[in-house]
Design a protein around this motif. Structure first.
Motif, short mmCIF file in Angstrom:
data_model
loop_
_atom_site.label_atom_id
_atom_site.label_comp_id
_atom_site.label_asym_id
_atom_site.label_seq_id
_atom_site.Cartn_x
_atom_site.Cartn_y
_atom_site.Cartn_z
N LEU A 59 -3.76 5.63 18.18
CA LEU A 59 -3.64 6.86 17.40
C LEU A 59 -4.40 6.80 16.09
O LEU A 59 -4.90 7.83 15.61
N ASP A 60 -4.48 5.60 15.50
CA ASP A 60 -5.07 5.51 14.16
C ASP A 60 -5.43 4.05 13.88
O ASP A 60 -4.88 3.13 14.50
N THR A 61 -6.35 3.87 12.96
CA THR A 61 -6.70 2.51 12.50
C THR A 61 -6.87 2.53 10.99
O THR A 61 -7.08 3.58 10.38
N ALA A 62 -6.77 1.35 10.41
CA ALA A 62 -6.96 1.24 8.95
C ALA A 62 -7.23 -0.21 8.60
O ALA A 62 -7.01 -1.12 9.41
N VAL A 63 -7.71 -0.42 7.37
CA VAL A 63 -7.91 -1.76 6.82
C VAL A 63 -7.20 -1.83 5.49
O VAL A 63 -7.35 -0.92 4.64
N ILE A 64 -6.40 -2.86 5.26
CA ILE A 64 -5.72 -3.04 3.98
C ILE A 64 -6.03 -4.43 3.44
O ILE A 64 -6.45 -5.32 4.19
N TYR A 65 -5.77 -4.62 2.14
CA TYR A 65 -6.12 -5.89 1.49
C TYR A 65 -4.93 -6.42 0.69
O TYR A 65 -4.96 -6.51 -0.54
N PRO A 66 -3.85 -6.80 1.38
CA PRO A 66 -2.67 -7.29 0.67
C PRO A 66 -2.73 -8.78 0.31
O PRO A 66 -1.89 -9.28 -0.42
N THR A 67 -3.71 -9.50 0.87
CA THR A 67 -3.79 -10.95 0.69
C THR A 67 -4.94 -11.31 -0.25
O THR A 67 -5.73 -10.45 -0.65
N LYS A 68 -5.00 -12.58 -0.59
CA LYS A 68 -6.10 -13.06 -1.43
C LYS A 68 -7.42 -12.87 -0.70
O LYS A 68 -7.44 -12.88 0.52
N PRO A 69 -8.53 -12.67 -1.39
CA PRO A 69 -8.69 -12.71 -2.85
C PRO A 69 -8.39 -11.38 -3.56
O PRO A 69 -8.26 -11.35 -4.77
N GLN A 70 -8.27 -10.27 -2.83
CA GLN A 70 -8.17 -8.96 -3.49
C GLN A 70 -6.74 -8.62 -3.89
O GLN A 70 -6.50 -8.05 -4.95
N GLU A 71 -5.77 -8.90 -3.03
CA GLU A 71 -4.35 -8.66 -3.31
C GLU A 71 -4.08 -7.25 -3.83
O GLU A 71 -3.40 -7.06 -4.84
N ARG A 72 -4.60 -6.27 -3.11
CA ARG A 72 -4.34 -4.86 -3.48
C ARG A 72 -3.05 -4.43 -2.79
O ARG A 72 -3.02 -3.61 -1.88
N THR A 73 -1.95 -5.01 -3.28
CA THR A 73 -0.66 -4.88 -2.61
C THR A 73 -0.14 -3.45 -2.61
O THR A 73 0.28 -2.92 -1.56
N ASP A 74 -0.12 -2.79 -3.77
CA ASP A 74 0.44 -1.43 -3.85
C ASP A 74 -0.35 -0.46 -2.98
O ASP A 74 0.23 0.37 -2.26
N GLU A 75 -1.66 -0.56 -3.06
CA GLU A 75 -2.51 0.32 -2.25
C GLU A 75 -2.27 0.07 -0.76
O GLU A 75 -2.18 1.01 0.04
N SER A 76 -2.12 -1.20 -0.39
CA SER A 76 -1.88 -1.56 1.01
C SER A 76 -0.54 -1.02 1.50
O SER A 76 -0.42 -0.54 2.62
N LYS A 77 0.48 -1.08 0.63
CA LYS A 77 1.79 -0.55 1.01
C LYS A 77 1.72 0.95 1.27
O LYS A 77 2.31 1.47 2.22
N LYS A 78 1.00 1.66 0.43
CA LYS A 78 0.87 3.11 0.60
C LYS A 78 0.23 3.44 1.95
O LYS A 78 0.66 4.36 2.65
N ILE A 79 -0.81 2.70 2.29
CA ILE A 79 -1.53 2.97 3.55
C ILE A 79 -0.62 2.72 4.75
O ILE A 79 -0.52 3.55 5.66
N ILE A 80 0.07 1.58 4.76
CA ILE A 80 0.89 1.26 5.93
C ILE A 80 2.11 2.17 6.01
O ILE A 80 2.56 2.55 7.11
N LYS A 81 2.65 2.57 4.85
CA LYS A 81 3.77 3.53 4.85
C LYS A 81 3.32 4.87 5.41
O LYS A 81 4.06 5.54 6.16
N ARG A 82 2.12 5.28 5.06
CA ARG A 82 1.59 6.55 5.58
C ARG A 82 1.47 6.50 7.10
O ARG A 82 1.83 7.45 7.80
N LEU A 83 0.96 5.36 7.61
CA LEU A 83 0.83 5.21 9.07
C LEU A 83 2.20 5.25 9.75
O LEU A 83 2.36 5.87 10.81
N ILE A 84 3.19 4.62 9.14
CA ILE A 84 4.54 4.60 9.72
C ILE A 84 5.12 6.01 9.77
O ILE A 84 5.66 6.45 10.80
N ASN A 85 4.99 6.73 8.66
CA ASN A 85 5.58 8.08 8.58
C ASN A 85 4.82 9.08 9.44
O ASN A 85 5.41 9.93 10.10
N THR A 86 3.50 8.99 9.42
CA THR A 86 2.68 9.95 10.17
C THR A 86 2.91 9.83 11.67
O THR A 86 2.99 10.83 12.39
N HIS A 87 3.01 8.60 12.16
CA HIS A 87 3.08 8.38 13.60
C HIS A 87 4.46 7.93 14.09
O HIS A 87 4.61 7.59 15.26
#
Length: 707
Positions: A340-368
């Protein structure tokens, strides 16, 4: 050879039963078809016994063929005798046949062959005769064989050449070799020594000894690998006196003979130069073959249990392929397996964009409306699991996660099949899809991967590839046919394991489906190119057509039994067929329908639960919503875990801390068990207690003796 009689004794089966079963195999019927639809003929032999029987049949036939070849070769030389013929007939393994043929086999150039060319065979015959007296001393007799043109310059040269002939004759004696092989198995020791100073995983084998007859298969394979990687030197050692005393007893026929010292020297030379190295190679080969068969069987058992794991049905799953620099790839897969959908998140090192990653995965959970997150257990899996567990705590919806073995996912993703299925996705996105789908239906997804890459074996890369492929392919084939395949949704990789369908026919089925739409009936499968009457007979019962107007097309009832099935439905208009038939009388209905009891039982089972998936009764995987760290583990903690791999000395158990714990074979049961597989299988959900934790080595020791 009476192959039927041999098999009858080995498998404890009646000869008539065996003859009928072998006829089915020779007619080109597949093992799954015979096991399922020819039970009356075989006496209800299952697929495991049938495959073992087929393997043994092939070996015995190859043995018989080699016996005939050796008989012909020796006869052509004019050297066949009744004794040799009887020995060949009595031989039970290929090694014994080769031992008999050894003296007649054309040799490469040896010291003995050179001596024969020099005309020294008569002198060797005089010496080995070991008479009480000779007309002259042996050195003087040897003078008669001096011939400068042939390179025999002295009597000593002649005697040495004659002794070379005697040594080779001793080495080529089939009875001696058989006995020496047995003595070495009984009294020999396999030992390993360290090579060089480099550190390796073979530390326990740096100075190791074990009796040849006692060493278990997994240690043989470990030693062989250590030798192959040049960390170890392996030898089989035995006190020479054991072998030499045996040979002296066999070869020395007259201790008073002047020839004794020459024969004795020949015996020692024969053993040290010819027999010992050869027997060591043969024994190590035999040990490897036995260990390999054991490892292949264990691998096959593990693979079967993994493939037959309970599918998680009716759930939308997010596949989570962990990574560091390139991020974590996500794929949302609906309950039918559609992406249904794909995405890329960066919750781990070296970028550790944790908050942004949480928003993306939460959106996927709620949308689908996703229910489960399946996390691959590869690189960055631990950090990804921590991230997911933290994120789940912030959700209002009920979502759980599970760590899934991603063994082979990268192989599939980079394969031609992966590219064909998802041409618009990159390799890592395909991996995320594979991770999600292998939770939803392990069998349908894992058949796309080379069985050797699935990760439930040990030393599989050391096995003989052809034998391993044969065994594992048989396991996959049996699993696919046990479950059955929906012909309108299955991939060609899944279809290719259906009995009677090869890869070309499977692709033709998919092509036909794509061009003409869904199959409307089983009978329509006959319209597919490469599916003839024989192929249809083999495959029809295993293919399901869920949308067919014929309800039996969505069951395991074979088309050849449709008439009988319909008569049963007409006669017993009830959902409780089994009890109704029992009341009427099994023998009575079998006689009326002209079918056997096994077929009747199978038909009743299918009619009572049409479209049933035999995996639905299995326990589902353990889903989690929180995570423990290795440091959180304490001795005596009781946990629930899933068996991930069964090996010779224990099982590895996933207890939810990223690092699998080891349940040693001695900790599985209060009573003695020889092998972990006696009690546990891959996929079993078990209760365990923590024995100890080594944080530095990341090792967890478990026990389940109390449960």
């Amino acid at each position: 050879m009476d192959i039927v009689k041999i098999l009858s004794e080995e498998f404890s089966l009646k000869e008539a039963q065996l003859t009928s079963t072998l006829a089915l195999i020779d007619e080109g019927n597949t093992i799954p078809f015979i096991a399922r639809y020819r039970k009356e003929v075989t006496g209800s032999l299952d697929d495991i016994v049938l495959r073992d029987l087929n393997d043994r049949l092939e070996y015995l036939r190859s043995l018989e063929k080699r016996k005939n070849e050796v008989t012909a070769l020796i006869t052509e030389q004019g050297k066949m005798t009744p004794e040799i013929e009887a020995a060949i007939e009595a031989a039970k393994i290929l090694t014994e046949v080769e031992d008999i043929y050894r003296p007649f086999k054309p040799h490469r150039k040896t010291r003995a062959s050179v001596a024969r060319e020099k005309g020294l065979e008569p002198l060797a015959a005089l010496i080995i005769a070991q008479t009480d007296t000779y007309e002259r001393p042996i050195p003087e007799l040897a003078e008669d064989f001096v011939d400068e043109e042939k390179g025999v310059l002295t009597a000593d040269d002649a005697i040495n050449g004659a002794c070379d002939i005697i040594a080779e004759d001793i080495s080529d004696n089939a009875d001696y070799r058989k006995s020496i092989r047995m003595l070495t198995f009984e009294h020999g020791v396999i030992q390993s020594k360290r090579i060089g100073n480099a550190e390796s995983v073979y530390e326990m084998y740096y100075d190791y000894k074990e009796n040849v007859g006692d060493i278990p298969g997994h240690r043989i394979l470990a030693l062989n690998r250590g030798e192959k990687e040049e960390f170890l030197k392996i030898d089989i050692v035995i006190s020479p006196d054991i072998i030499l005393n045996y040979l002296f007893g066999q070869v020395i026929t007259n201790s008073a003979s002047p020839a004794k010292k020459y024969v004795s020297n020949s015996i020692v030379d024969s053993y040290e130069r010819l027999i010992a190295p050869s027997i060591e190679r043969e024994i190590r080969t035999a040990m490897f073959d036995t260990a390999s068969e054991g490892a292949i069987k264990l691998f096959a058992d593990n693979l079967k249990n993994l493939l037959m794991g309970a599918p998680v049905k009716g759930k939308t799953v997010i596949g989570f392929d962990p990574g560091y620099r390139t991020g974590c790839k996500l794929a949302v897969v609906d309950k039918t397996g559609k992406v249904l959908d794909t995405a890329v998140i960066y919750p781990t090192k070296p970028q550790e964009r944790t908050d942004e990653s949480k928003k993306i995965i939460k959106r996927l959970i709620n949308t689908h409306d996703a229910n489960i997150i399946a996390i691959g257990n590869g690189t960055a899996s631990k950090e990804s699991e921590i991230f997911v567990a933290d994120m789940i705590k912030e959700l209002e919806t009920h979502v759980k996660y599970i760590v899934v073995s991603e063994a082979g996912a990268s192989v599939y993703s980079a394969s031609k099949l992966g590219a064909e299925e998802f041409p618009d996705y990159d390799v890592t996105q395909r991996s995320a899809v594979s991770i999600a789908r292998r939770l939803q239906d392990p069998l349908a997804e894992l058949v796309k991967i080379d069985p050797k890459s699935i990760g439930v074996g040990q030393y599989q890369h050391d096995m003989k590839p052809a034998r391993l492929d044969q065994a594992l392919s048989g396991v996959v084939e049996d699993c696919v046919n046990k479950v059955g395949v929906d012909v309108n949704t299955a991939s060609y990789s899944l279809l290719s394991y259906v009995a009677g369908i090869n890869s070309a026919a499977a692709k033709n089925i998919v092509k036909y489906r794509d061009e003409k739409g869904e199959f409307k009936s089983r009978a329509e499968i006959l319209n597919v190119p490469r599916i003839g009457a024989k192929a249809f007979e083999q495959c029809a019962g295993f293919l399901r057509v869920s949308g067919s107007s014929e309800i039996l097309d969505n069951t395991g009832v074979h088309p050849e039994s449709y008439a009988a099935a319909k008569k049963i439905l007409d006669k017993f208009k009830t959902n409780k067929l089994k009890s109704a038939v029992a009341e009427y009388g099994m023998k009575n209905i079998c006689a009326e329908l002209e079918i056997g009891e096994p077929t009747l039982n199978d038909i009743i089972t299918e009619l009572e639960k049409p479209g049933r998936d035999i995996r639905d009764d299995l326990p589902l995987p353990v889903l989690r919503d929180d995570i423990m760290d290795l440091a959180d583990l304490k001795p005596d903690m009781i946990l629930t875990g899933t068996v991930r791999n069964v090996i010779d000395f224990g099982v590895f158990v996933d207890i939810g801390v990223h690092q699998d714990g080891l349940l040693h074979v001695s900790e599985i049961s209060k009573g003695y068990i020889k092998h972990p597989s006696e009690k546990l299988s891959v996929g079993d959900i078990i209760k365990v207690k923590v024995k100890s934790v080594d944080l530095n080595k990341k090792r967890i020791a478990l026990t389940m003796k109390e449960f």
